[in-house]
Design an enzyme around this catalytic site. Sequence first.
Site, PDB file in Angstrom:
ATOM      1  N   VAL A 154       0.820  -1.213   0.000  1.00 34.50           N
ATOM      2  CA  VAL A 154       0.000   0.000   0.000  1.00 34.50           C
ATOM      3  C   VAL A 154       0.855   1.265   0.000  1.00 34.50           C
ATOM      4  O   VAL A 154       1.947   1.287   0.558  1.00 34.50           O
ATOM      5  CB  VAL A 154      -0.930   0.023   1.226  1.00 34.50           C
ATOM      6  CG1 VAL A 154      -2.010  -1.027   1.071  1.00 34.50           C
ATOM      7  CG2 VAL A 154      -0.144  -0.207   2.514  1.00 34.50           C
ATOM      8  N   LYS A 205       8.206  -8.246  -3.502  1.00 29.22           N
ATOM      9  CA  LYS A 205       8.146  -6.984  -2.752  1.00 29.22           C
ATOM     10  C   LYS A 205       9.435  -6.178  -2.935  1.00 29.22           C
ATOM     11  O   LYS A 205       9.423  -4.970  -3.187  1.00 29.22           O
ATOM     12  CB  LYS A 205       7.920  -7.298  -1.268  1.00 29.22           C
ATOM     13  CG  LYS A 205       8.111  -6.138  -0.336  1.00 29.22           C
ATOM     14  CD  LYS A 205       6.962  -5.179  -0.435  1.00 29.22           C
ATOM     15  CE  LYS A 205       7.263  -3.912   0.339  1.00 29.22           C
ATOM     16  NZ  LYS A 205       6.147  -3.013   0.421  1.00 29.22           N
ATOM     17  N   ASN A 209       9.990  -2.301  -5.044  1.00 30.74           N
ATOM     18  CA  ASN A 209      10.543  -1.067  -4.473  1.00 30.74           C
ATOM     19  C   ASN A 209      11.913  -0.730  -5.048  1.00 30.74           C
ATOM     20  O   ASN A 209      12.267   0.441  -5.199  1.00 30.74           O
ATOM     21  CB  ASN A 209      10.575  -1.160  -2.940  1.00 30.74           C
ATOM     22  CG  ASN A 209       9.195  -0.860  -2.353  1.00 30.74           C
ATOM     23  OD1 ASN A 209       8.260  -0.510  -3.075  1.00 30.74           O
ATOM     24  ND2 ASN A 209       9.059  -0.986  -1.052  1.00 30.74           N
ATOM     25  N   CYS A 259      10.429   2.504   3.133  1.00 34.10           N
ATOM     26  CA  CYS A 259      10.305   1.391   2.183  1.00 34.10           C
ATOM     27  C   CYS A 259      11.376   1.457   1.106  1.00 34.10           C
ATOM     28  O   CYS A 259      12.318   0.680   1.099  1.00 34.10           O
ATOM     29  CB  CYS A 259       8.921   1.425   1.541  1.00 34.10           C
ATOM     30  SG  CYS A 259       7.630   1.627   2.762  1.00 34.10           S
ATOM     31  N   TYR A 315       8.729  12.695   4.442  1.00 34.51           N
ATOM     32  CA  TYR A 315       9.503  12.130   3.322  1.00 34.51           C
ATOM     33  C   TYR A 315       8.814  12.312   1.984  1.00 34.51           C
ATOM     34  O   TYR A 315       9.446  12.186   0.934  1.00 34.51           O
ATOM     35  CB  TYR A 315       9.879  10.677   3.596  1.00 34.51           C
ATOM     36  CG  TYR A 315       8.859   9.634   3.237  1.00 34.51           C
ATOM     37  CD1 TYR A 315       8.756   9.127   1.952  1.00 34.51           C
ATOM     38  CD2 TYR A 315       7.996   9.136   4.200  1.00 34.51           C
ATOM     39  CE1 TYR A 315       7.818   8.158   1.629  1.00 34.51           C
ATOM     40  CE2 TYR A 315       7.058   8.176   3.897  1.00 34.51           C
ATOM     41  CZ  TYR A 315       6.971   7.690   2.601  1.00 34.51           C
ATOM     42  OH  TYR A 315       6.041   6.733   2.299  1.00 34.51           O
ATOM     43  N   ARG A 323      10.259   9.367   8.548  1.00 33.51           N
ATOM     44  CA  ARG A 323      11.333   8.373   8.522  1.00 33.51           C
ATOM     45  C   ARG A 323      12.192   8.489   7.269  1.00 33.51           C
ATOM     46  O   ARG A 323      11.681   8.552   6.158  1.00 33.51           O
ATOM     47  CB  ARG A 323      10.742   6.956   8.623  1.00 33.51           C
ATOM     48  CG  ARG A 323      10.166   6.688   9.999  1.00 33.51           C
ATOM     49  CD  ARG A 323       9.543   5.330  10.084  1.00 33.51           C
ATOM     50  NE  ARG A 323       8.399   5.192   9.215  1.00 33.51           N
ATOM     51  CZ  ARG A 323       7.725   4.056   9.049  1.00 33.51           C
ATOM     52  NH1 ARG A 323       8.104   2.969   9.694  1.00 33.51           N
ATOM     53  NH2 ARG A 323       6.688   4.003   8.254  1.00 33.51           N
TER      54      ARG A 323
HETATM   55  N1  SAJ Z   1       9.869  10.189  -5.191  1.00 33.21           N
HETATM   56  C1  SAJ Z   1      10.615  10.964  -6.066  1.00 33.21           C
HETATM   57  N2  SAJ Z   1      10.217  11.043  -7.371  1.00 33.21           N
HETATM   58  C2  SAJ Z   1       9.110  10.403  -7.838  1.00 33.21           C
HETATM   59  C3  SAJ Z   1       8.365   9.602  -6.936  1.00 33.21           C
HETATM   60  C4  SAJ Z   1       8.779   9.505  -5.625  1.00 33.21           C
HETATM   61  O1  SAJ Z   1      11.628  11.564  -5.697  1.00 33.21           O
HETATM   62  O2  SAJ Z   1       8.795  10.555  -9.016  1.00 33.21           O
HETATM   63  C5  SAJ Z   1      10.295  10.076  -3.784  1.00 33.21           C
HETATM   64  C6  SAJ Z   1       9.228  10.534  -2.782  1.00 33.21           C
HETATM   65  O3  SAJ Z   1       9.269  11.910  -2.581  1.00 33.21           O
HETATM   66  C7  SAJ Z   1       9.633   9.755  -1.546  1.00 33.21           C
HETATM   67  C8  SAJ Z   1      10.177   8.451  -2.123  1.00 33.21           C
HETATM   68  O4  SAJ Z   1      10.467   8.716  -3.477  1.00 33.21           O
HETATM   69  O5  SAJ Z   1      10.674  10.377  -0.826  1.00 33.21           O
HETATM   70  C9  SAJ Z   1       9.237   7.261  -2.028  1.00 33.21           C
HETATM   71  O6  SAJ Z   1       7.894   7.682  -2.275  1.00 33.21           O
HETATM   72  P1  SAJ Z   1       6.866   6.790  -3.115  1.00 33.21           P
HETATM   73  O7  SAJ Z   1       5.574   7.499  -3.158  1.00 33.21           O
HETATM   74  O8  SAJ Z   1       7.471   6.393  -4.399  1.00 33.21           O
HETATM   75  O9  SAJ Z   1       6.739   5.430  -2.312  1.00 33.21           O
HETATM   76  P2  SAJ Z   1       6.483   5.044  -0.774  1.00 33.21           P
HETATM   77  O10 SAJ Z   1       7.820   4.774  -0.154  1.00 33.21           O
HETATM   78  O11 SAJ Z   1       5.599   5.993  -0.084  1.00 33.21           O
HETATM   79  O12 SAJ Z   1       5.690   3.666  -0.967  1.00 33.21           O
HETATM   80  C10 SAJ Z   1       6.325   2.627  -1.678  1.00 33.21           C
HETATM   81  C11 SAJ Z   1       5.354   2.079  -2.731  1.00 33.21           C
HETATM   82  N3  SAJ Z   1       6.056   1.188  -3.638  1.00 33.21           N
HETATM   83  C12 SAJ Z   1       5.987   1.354  -4.973  1.00 33.21           C
HETATM   84  O13 SAJ Z   1       5.387   2.254  -5.505  1.00 33.21           O
HETATM   85  C13 SAJ Z   1       6.707   0.355  -5.799  1.00 33.21           C
HETATM   86  C14 SAJ Z   1       4.208   1.349  -2.028  1.00 33.21           C
HETATM   87  O14 SAJ Z   1       3.363   0.721  -2.975  1.00 33.21           O
HETATM   88  C15 SAJ Z   1       4.777   0.308  -1.056  1.00 33.21           C
HETATM   89  O15 SAJ Z   1       3.730  -0.367  -0.363  1.00 33.21           O
HETATM   90  C16 SAJ Z   1       5.627   1.049  -0.046  1.00 33.21           C
HETATM   91  O16 SAJ Z   1       6.716   1.638  -0.746  1.00 33.21           O
HETATM   92  C17 SAJ Z   1       6.121   0.030   0.973  1.00 33.21           C
HETATM   93  O17 SAJ Z   1       5.526  -0.043   2.063  1.00 33.21           O
HETATM   94  O18 SAJ Z   1       7.015  -0.745   0.667  1.00 33.21           O
END
Ligand code: SAJ
Length: 423
Positions: A154, A205, A209, A259, A315, A323
């Site tokens: 999620v 998983k 990521n 994550c 974040y 975190r």
């Molecule tokens: N980010 C960027 N550029 C982007 C997208 C994100 O710099 O274009 C940064 C965000 O600002 C943030 C980080 O990446 O700092 C991660 O954010 P995110 O929205 O990509 O992901 P998370 O960490 O909030 O959630 C992820 C998700 N995984 C994927 O999209 C593959 C979510 O589905 C997972 O459940 C979650 O990790 C987890 O719990 O593992």
Amino acid sequence: MKYQKICVLGMGYIGLPTACTFATHGMQVTGVDINQEIVHGLQNGHLHIYEPGLRSLVKSAMDSGNLSISNSPQPAEAFIIAVPTPITDEKNADLEAVKSAAHSIIPHLRTGNLVVLESTSPPRTTVDIVAPILEKSGLKAGTDFMLAYSPERVLPGKILEEIVQNTRVIGGIDERSAAAGKELYSVFVKGDILLTNATTAEMVKLMENTYRDINIAIANEFAHLADRFEVDAWEAIQIANRHPRVNILNPGPGVGGHCISVDPWFLVEAAPDISPLVHTAREVNDDQPHFVVETMKKKLGSLENRKITALGLSYKANIDDLRESPAIEIVKLLLEEHAAVTVYEPYKPDGFHGHVKAANSLKEALQDCEIILLLVAHQEFTTLIPQDAIKLTTARIAVDMCGGWQRKNWEDVGFDFYKLGQP
Ligand code: SAJ
């Protein structure tokens, strides 16, 4: 339904919504956390985390009488482990919480029970670490009790919707365990439920990521290259993405959260000799806060004694999770440059512990500063109209390190404007 009584270990961002969702679907759930403050808070209706919709979900679960919160596991038919798996300073997986949760189940484990590990874990954790611990009960995994790995995927900010709608993967240590997992989660999961073996599910998983981490790393590296060649990275990415098979993500201040900034290291630790790309992407993203501060110095000169207001510490946008936040890393680097920093994080106003002034409102944050630095694209900031901002602040410099503002709007009212990835 075979499983009426469930025990969920770990009341964090995953365990709490999972426990509540089972409870609101009629299961008897015990939510367990070893942190007495969290237990006490939840028992009295106080949440320790913010996630849209979670407050009312917890209330519904409590009101239904199906959810109780405890500091130790209770007898159940299914046990779900959803505890944190942090990394150490040496970038190794710290599995102590998983091990200790598994140990705490032993006295309650009975023939026919199902145990599911949800915590993101290095490949083979379910088979090589969790199974042997649970077998100390005298029961045999796969024969007497069932054991599966089912990663939560999620997105923070959309957890309540995605927990129900997403495709779910369930990897059993054998087919019976996978089928048992499917029976359990079908209570509320509306997405497809895909069955596989436990180690494949662990890899799935980590691959998801890691894939995203690498894609963000290339977007960040493109921003570095664009800077060198005096190209607008945002424009170039937008145009490149019109190609039918290209979808470049956004550059930003770095990758945070528990994550994506952590999970790829589990692969690197498990097989360092064959994961150079994964390793490098992690380094590129981890280095992005330095790039941000170096870019500021290049464009604005020395930051010593400059009054900088940093907007956002979480974040990513519209959540309270600090975190591994790159925004916090940037504030620390600004302090090393001896800047005079004010921070404002609307979701956690007292979230930063250090030599900064923490503002309690956007108005307070802006009033006395020279440089406004946007680090997180919270809606409160992206909807800030420069015409309004200029009346609230002494600053005439606006810096956008996350792509939340449009240059023209800020320049039109008289700000000097700098944006990550723009010449
Ligand atoms: N980010 C960027 N550029 C982007 C997208 C994100 O710099 O274009 C940064 C965000 O600002 C943030 C980080 O990446 O700092 C991660 O954010 P995110 O929205 O990509 O992901 P998370 O960490 O909030 O959630 C992820 C998700 N995984 C994927 O999209 C593959 C979510 O589905 C997972 O459940 C979650 O990790 C987890 O719990 O593992």
